[in-house]
Write a protein that holds these residues in place. Structure first.
Motif, short mmCIF file in Angstrom:
data_model
loop_
_atom_site.label_atom_id
_atom_site.label_comp_id
_atom_site.label_asym_id
_atom_site.label_seq_id
_atom_site.Cartn_x
_atom_site.Cartn_y
_atom_site.Cartn_z
N ALA A 1 39.46 33.31 36.87
CA ALA A 1 39.29 34.66 36.70
C ALA A 1 40.10 35.12 35.52
O ALA A 1 41.39 34.85 35.58
CB ALA A 1 39.52 35.38 38.03
N HIS B 1 35.14 33.78 43.94
CA HIS B 1 34.97 34.24 42.95
C HIS B 1 35.86 35.51 43.21
O HIS B 1 36.39 36.20 42.50
CB HIS B 1 33.59 34.60 42.51
CG HIS B 1 32.98 33.78 41.74
ND1 HIS B 1 32.80 33.72 40.27
CD2 HIS B 1 32.32 32.58 42.07
CE1 HIS B 1 32.36 32.58 39.72
NE2 HIS B 1 32.00 31.73 40.78
N ALA B 2 35.50 36.05 44.53
CA ALA B 2 35.95 37.43 44.84
C ALA B 2 37.44 37.40 45.21
O ALA B 2 38.31 38.10 44.80
CB ALA B 2 35.33 37.88 46.39
N GLY C 1 36.19 38.11 33.22
CA GLY C 1 35.45 37.84 34.24
C GLY C 1 35.59 36.42 34.90
O GLY C 1 36.75 35.98 34.55
N THR C 2 34.88 36.08 35.62
CA THR C 2 35.06 34.63 36.15
C THR C 2 34.01 33.62 35.83
O THR C 2 32.87 33.99 35.64
CB THR C 2 34.94 34.84 37.95
OG1 THR C 2 33.46 35.50 38.22
CG2 THR C 2 36.09 35.63 38.37
N VAL C 3 34.65 32.51 35.68
CA VAL C 3 33.59 31.39 35.28
C VAL C 3 34.03 30.04 36.51
O VAL C 3 35.07 30.17 36.61
CB VAL C 3 33.91 30.91 33.71
CG1 VAL C 3 33.42 31.99 32.88
CG2 VAL C 3 35.40 30.27 33.53
N GLU C 4 33.02 29.06 36.44
CA GLU C 4 33.10 28.16 37.50
C GLU C 4 33.20 26.87 36.31
O GLU C 4 32.96 26.69 35.39
CB GLU C 4 31.88 27.90 38.18
CG GLU C 4 31.61 29.09 39.22
CD GLU C 4 30.38 29.03 40.16
OE1 GLU C 4 29.71 27.91 39.96
OE2 GLU C 4 30.01 29.79 40.57
N VAL D 1 31.74 29.31 47.58
CA VAL D 1 31.95 29.41 46.17
C VAL D 1 32.02 31.00 45.85
O VAL D 1 33.00 31.32 45.16
CB VAL D 1 31.14 28.70 45.01
CG1 VAL D 1 31.10 29.16 43.61
CG2 VAL D 1 31.33 27.19 45.44
N ALA D 2 31.05 31.68 46.45
CA ALA D 2 31.12 33.21 46.35
C ALA D 2 32.61 33.87 46.62
O ALA D 2 33.01 34.84 46.00
CB ALA D 2 30.16 33.95 47.09
N VAL E 1 37.45 28.08 40.28
CA VAL E 1 36.99 29.52 39.65
C VAL E 1 38.04 30.06 38.86
O VAL E 1 39.19 30.26 39.31
CB VAL E 1 36.52 30.47 40.79
CG1 VAL E 1 36.06 31.88 40.22
CG2 VAL E 1 35.24 29.98 41.33
N ALA F 1 39.36 35.28 43.61
CA ALA F 1 40.05 35.05 42.19
C ALA F 1 40.49 36.46 41.50
O ALA F 1 41.41 36.67 41.12
CB ALA F 1 39.26 34.07 41.45
N ARG F 2 39.34 37.16 41.76
CA ARG F 2 39.53 38.76 41.20
C ARG F 2 40.61 39.38 42.17
O ARG F 2 41.34 40.13 41.17
CB ARG F 2 38.17 39.35 41.10
CG ARG F 2 36.85 38.82 40.26
CD ARG F 2 35.64 39.54 40.14
NE ARG F 2 34.97 39.73 41.33
CZ ARG F 2 34.33 38.98 41.56
NH1 ARG F 2 33.64 37.91 41.02
NH2 ARG F 2 33.45 39.11 42.80
#
Length: 270
Positions: free
Chosen positions: A189, A158-159, A193-196, A154-155, A187, A161-162
């Motif tokens: 973006a 996030h990366a 920012g990012t949200v789950e 999941v981390a 995720v 998606a950004r």
């Protein structure tokens, strides 16, 4: 005015994915559906056996003829197939802006069949992403667009998606279904920012067309939105719709492979 959504995608004779899934989803969520075909496919619930592409010039003719007459409030892009078609569609969208554009960068079918070549991937990256308001790649598609290894957790979602957001789309919904586990984590973006978004994973083989269905649900909801869409709540509504469609898909008993989700779960009689 009637909320109207457009799908620009390929055809699936089995009805579970492509424009067939998109039009069913639009109808289920209260949007009038229009469609521009980019390819005919020979496929069923086991896989794709052939693709017959529509020439780019005729894709453009379909688009421009439709938009000359019909007010479109949101657009969903699915399988475009070739770099020529990708660039042609991107050009029309840049000029005509038929509502918010939700781009599902279709590259690999649920069955594992490759649906887009390397030149088309590059065209999606350079030409299409900058005109998209939201893109909805899965883990392998995000990796292809970034020319990177797939996100392992999941981390990583996030990366990546950004990183995809830096390529120009207005927002990114990176789908984490390929990661496995008891939950399916996506995720979102945006510039904020990012949200789950999390849902329990559904144990089912009725998964054909899940990506098409989610992206077309987002387009239908965007078509019905009052003003520019706020993607975070629309993602939750779309995922709730897909969750029920996945849960009840097996009851349809369509085909003998990966059957379709149930686009009209809760609408058709039980």
């Amino acid at each position: 005015m009637t909320p109207t959504a457009l799908t620009v995608a390929g055809s699936d004779p089995s009805g579970g994915a492509g424009i067939q899934a998109d039009l069913k989803t639009f109808s289920a969520l209260g949007a009038y559906g229009t469609a521009v075909l980019t390819a005919l496919t020979a496929q069923n619930t086991h896989g794709v056996t052939g693709v017959h592409p529509v020439p780019a010039g005729f894709v453009v003719q379909q688009l421009e003829t439709l938009l000359d007459d019909v007010a479109v409030h949101a657009t969903k892009l699915g399988m475009l197939g070739s770099a020529e078609v990708v660039r042609a569609v991107a050009g029309v969208l840049a000029q005509r802006r038929p509502g918010p554009v939700v781009c599902d960068p279709v590259m690999v079918a649920t069955s594992g069949d490759r649906l887009i070549d390397d030149d088309a991937v590059a065209a999606v990256r350079t030409d299409l992403l900058p005109v998209a308001d939201l893109i909805t790649p899965n883990v392998p598609e995000a990796a292809a667009l970034l020319d990177a290894a797939p996100a392992p957790d999941v981390a990583g979602l996030h990366a990546q998606a950004r990183a995809l957001l830096d390529l120009g789309p207005g927002a990114v919904l990176l789908k984490g279904g390929h990661l496995g586990g008891s939950e399916s984590v996506d995720v979102l973006a945006t510039a904020a920012g990012t949200v789950e978004s999390r849902r329990p994973r559904v144990a089912t083989t009725a998964t054909h067309g899940t990506g098409c269905t989610l992206s077309s649900a987002l387009a239908a909801l965007a078509a019905r939105a009052d003003g520019p869409p706020d993607w975070a709540p629309l993602v939750e509504t779309a995922r709730t719709y897909l969750q029920r469609a996945l849960t009840e898909g097996a009851a349809l008993r369509i085909g003998s492979g990966h059957g379709p989700v149930h686009h009209f779960a809760g609408i058709w009689p039980a």
